[in-house]
Design a protein around this motif. Structure first.
Motif, short mmCIF file in Angstrom:
data_model
loop_
_atom_site.label_atom_id
_atom_site.label_comp_id
_atom_site.label_asym_id
_atom_site.label_seq_id
_atom_site.Cartn_x
_atom_site.Cartn_y
_atom_site.Cartn_z
N GLN A 112 -18.96 45.33 14.57
CA GLN A 112 -19.47 46.07 15.40
C GLN A 112 -19.99 45.33 16.71
OE1 GLN A 112 -22.66 48.26 13.39
NE2 GLN A 112 -21.24 49.44 12.18
N ILE A 113 -20.66 44.27 16.38
CA ILE A 113 -21.11 43.52 17.63
C ILE A 113 -19.85 43.00 18.55
CG2 ILE A 113 -22.12 41.15 18.46
CD1 ILE A 113 -24.03 41.65 15.83
N GLU A 114 -18.80 42.51 17.91
CA GLU A 114 -17.75 41.88 18.70
C GLU A 114 -16.81 42.78 19.25
OE1 GLU A 114 -16.87 37.73 15.97
OE2 GLU A 114 -15.83 39.56 15.73
N SER A 115 -16.99 44.24 18.81
CA SER A 115 -16.31 45.27 19.28
C SER A 115 -17.14 46.03 20.53
CB SER A 115 -15.91 46.28 18.31
OG SER A 115 -16.82 46.71 17.55
N GLU A 116 -18.33 45.68 20.83
CA GLU A 116 -19.05 46.51 21.76
C GLU A 116 -18.87 45.70 23.16
OE1 GLU A 116 -23.01 47.83 19.05
OE2 GLU A 116 -22.97 45.71 20.29
N THR A 117 -18.25 46.74 24.11
CA THR A 117 -17.94 46.54 25.30
C THR A 117 -18.98 47.03 26.20
OG1 THR A 117 -16.31 47.96 25.34
CG2 THR A 117 -15.84 45.65 24.70
N ASN A 118 -19.29 48.29 26.20
CA ASN A 118 -20.11 49.12 27.26
C ASN A 118 -21.53 49.32 26.50
OD1 ASN A 118 -17.93 49.21 29.08
ND2 ASN A 118 -17.03 50.94 27.80
N ILE A 119 -22.18 48.57 26.02
CA ILE A 119 -23.35 48.58 25.37
C ILE A 119 -24.18 48.70 26.49
CG2 ILE A 119 -23.65 45.98 25.19
CD1 ILE A 119 -25.38 46.68 22.56
N LEU A 120 -25.34 49.68 26.31
CA LEU A 120 -26.18 50.00 27.41
C LEU A 120 -27.71 49.02 27.22
CD1 LEU A 120 -27.20 51.73 29.79
CD2 LEU A 120 -28.24 53.35 27.96
N PHE A 121 -27.84 48.26 28.17
CA PHE A 121 -28.92 47.19 28.27
C PHE A 121 -30.19 48.02 28.67
CE2 PHE A 121 -26.44 42.91 28.50
CZ PHE A 121 -25.91 43.37 26.81
N GLU A 122 -31.39 47.36 28.23
CA GLU A 122 -32.62 47.94 28.52
C GLU A 122 -33.63 46.82 28.54
OE1 GLU A 122 -34.52 50.25 25.40
OE2 GLU A 122 -33.53 49.02 24.00
#
Length: 505
Positions: free
Chosen positions: A351-361
């Protein structure tokens, strides 16, 4: 020993962008130097030959003019002075024994009167009365110390470029402005009657032919050579840009691919070797992306499919241990729990390696490390370890995923507690710049294992007796990369020091 877990950029100390124009300029410079030296050498030899021919003709004229008088033993100094005046030569007569018998001495300045004819050589009227040049030059010859204004008729300004003198009319004078030749010629003189050897005429000095031309050619050579070198460097710079611009873009694409950006593609569109290289890179990147995505989907699907039966198996084993306690049942339950952790870690890593558009806060690292330390300080105390927390007085804020960053630090603190023997110390330090340091006095990591430390299923050779999936540090590295941070490890037999740095918002 220290190992840095992020990708390093190769520094280009001397880029092709500079090598090509410098090479062009160097080739042009050497070509200009070689051609210039050859040209100047040829011109210099040509003018030296002219100077020598002039001196030879003048020596022959002197021989013809004084041959009879020399044979008769008459004084020759006065004649030599006249003969050397306008050509500005130095004439010396030596007898067969090498002794000087007459010398023109240094040329004196004269006022000129009478008729002087200039042919190949300048003559005085008494020397060559039969010569009739076209046109003749009418001048006045008067000894300089006998100069009186009433004896000077009007004279036209004359400048002779061959012999380097100028005649002006106020007052009338001769000025010698030329450089003198370094050539020296000698010819033998024989008596016209009996061909007896009288001696040698040595002529030196005279006009330095072509000096102005050589200076002009040298200046022109330096100027045009400099322009040629600059022009070559400019052409080289243009050509290097045509080559290095796509190479730089392709280098950036390869670096991005190496950093894990599998979607990167080269935008170079050219019909040459660089275009073929870019096309090949795109095909390679696409193939790599497809293979990795396929592998990730397989791992995620396998972990997901395995997770359900493992959960059911764990429930059954827990009931079995509860109803029928035995070492075999307990061991089976422990193995299932380890397998469950492994599948959960694989799912998380996928899941971590496939995340590309994760929302940062915004995340306050000081607060997060304080909260985690409450949990791990208690675990450290139970393991007889000293836990030291050092936080800055001001908040340290970064942008990121709270759950992912919390998972990364939890993995590192789990390892620190797990691999540090009783009586050891764990130190957690957060700097105001955002660097997090987790240091322990545990068993350390063998230096041979450091280069592959963040690979999947990699465990140190000295960690065989400790439980673990070998995915913990791989997950940490994936999370740090996701946040564009850096991680590096320093370890020896006295413990391990891990530093994580996140970019500032």
């Amino acid at each position: 020993m220290r190992f840095e877990g992020d990708h390093k950029t190769v520094k280009q100390h001397f880029s092709i962008r500079w090598q090509l124009p410098l090479s062009y300029a160097g080739i042009a410079f050497f070509a200009v130097v070689i051609l210039g030296v050859m040209l100047l050498t040829l011109l210099q030899n040509h003018y030296k030959q002219q100077e020598r021919q002039f001196l030879l003709r003048h020596a022959q004229h002197v021989k013809n003019a004084i041959g009879m008088d020399w044979a008769r033993g008459l004084p020759l100094d006065h004649r030599l002075r006249w003969l050397s005046l306008l050509p500005q030569t130095h004439i010396e007569l030596t007898n067969p024994d090498g002794e000087v018998i007459a010398n023109s001495e240094a040329p004196n300045m004269f006022i000129i009167s009478g008729t002087i004819a200039i042919d190949d050589v300048v003559y005085s009227p008494q020397d060559v009365p039969s010569i009739n040049p076209n046109p003749p030059i009418q001048l006045n010859i008067i000894p300089f110390n006998d100069l009186r204004p009433e004896r000077i008729p009007g004279v036209t300004i004359v400048y002779d470029e061959t012999y380097g003198f100028e005649i002006i009319d106020s007052p009338l004078e001769v000025r010698f402005e030329r450089e003198y030749s370094s050539q020296v010629v000698s010819i033998p003189v024989y008596s016209p009657q009996d061909q007896q050897f009288l001696g040698t005429i040595t002529v030196s000095g005279g006009p330095a032919v072509g000096r102005d031309v050589l200076k002009s050619v040298t200046n022109g050579w330096l100027m045009t050579g400099g322009i040629a070198v600059l022009l070559a460097a400019g052409i080289g710079w243009v050509m290097s840009n045509r080559i290095t611009t796509p190479l730089t873009a392709l280098t950036y694409s390869t670096q991005q691919l190496a950093a894990g950006n599998l979607s990167i593609r080269s935008t170079i569109d050219r019909q040459d070797e660089l275009g073929i290289l870019a096309h090949s890179f795109n095909r390679m990147a696409e193939q790599i992306e497809n293979n990795i995505q396929t592998l990730k989907r397989f791992v995620a699907d396998a972990a997901h499919e395995i997770h359900t039966p493992i959960t059911a198996l764990r429930t059954n084993l827990e009931l079995s241990v509860e109803n029928t306690p035995s070492p075999q049942n307990q061991q089976a339950l422990n193995q299932v729990k380890q397998l469950e952790r492994l599948t959960n870690d694989l799912l998380d890593l996928s899941q971590i390696e496939s995340e590309t558009n994760i929302l940062f806060e915004p995340i306050n690292l000081a607060k997060l490390m304080g909260e985690l330390s409450e949990i791990y300080a208690s675990r450290a105390e139970q393991a007889d370890l000293e836990y030291v927390l050092i936080l800055p007085s001001e908040p340290v804020v970064i942008l990121g995923s709270l759950s992912r960053i919390q998972r990364a630090f939890s993995n590192l603190l789990d390892n620190a507690v797990k691999f540090t023997p009783a009586g050891g110390q764990i130190t957690v330090k957060l700097s105001q710049k955002g660097d997090v340091i987790i240091q322990d006095t545990g068993i350390g990591i063998p230096s041979d294992d450091l280069p592959n430390l963040f690979e999947r299923f990699t465990r140190g050779r000295n960690a065989a007796q400790y439980t673990g999936s070998g995915l913990g540090l791989a997950i940490v590295k994936a999370i740090v990369d996701l946040h564009r941070g850096h991680i590096w490890v320093e370890s020896d037999s006295t413990g391990t020091r891990i530093t994580i740095s996140f970019p500032h918002p």
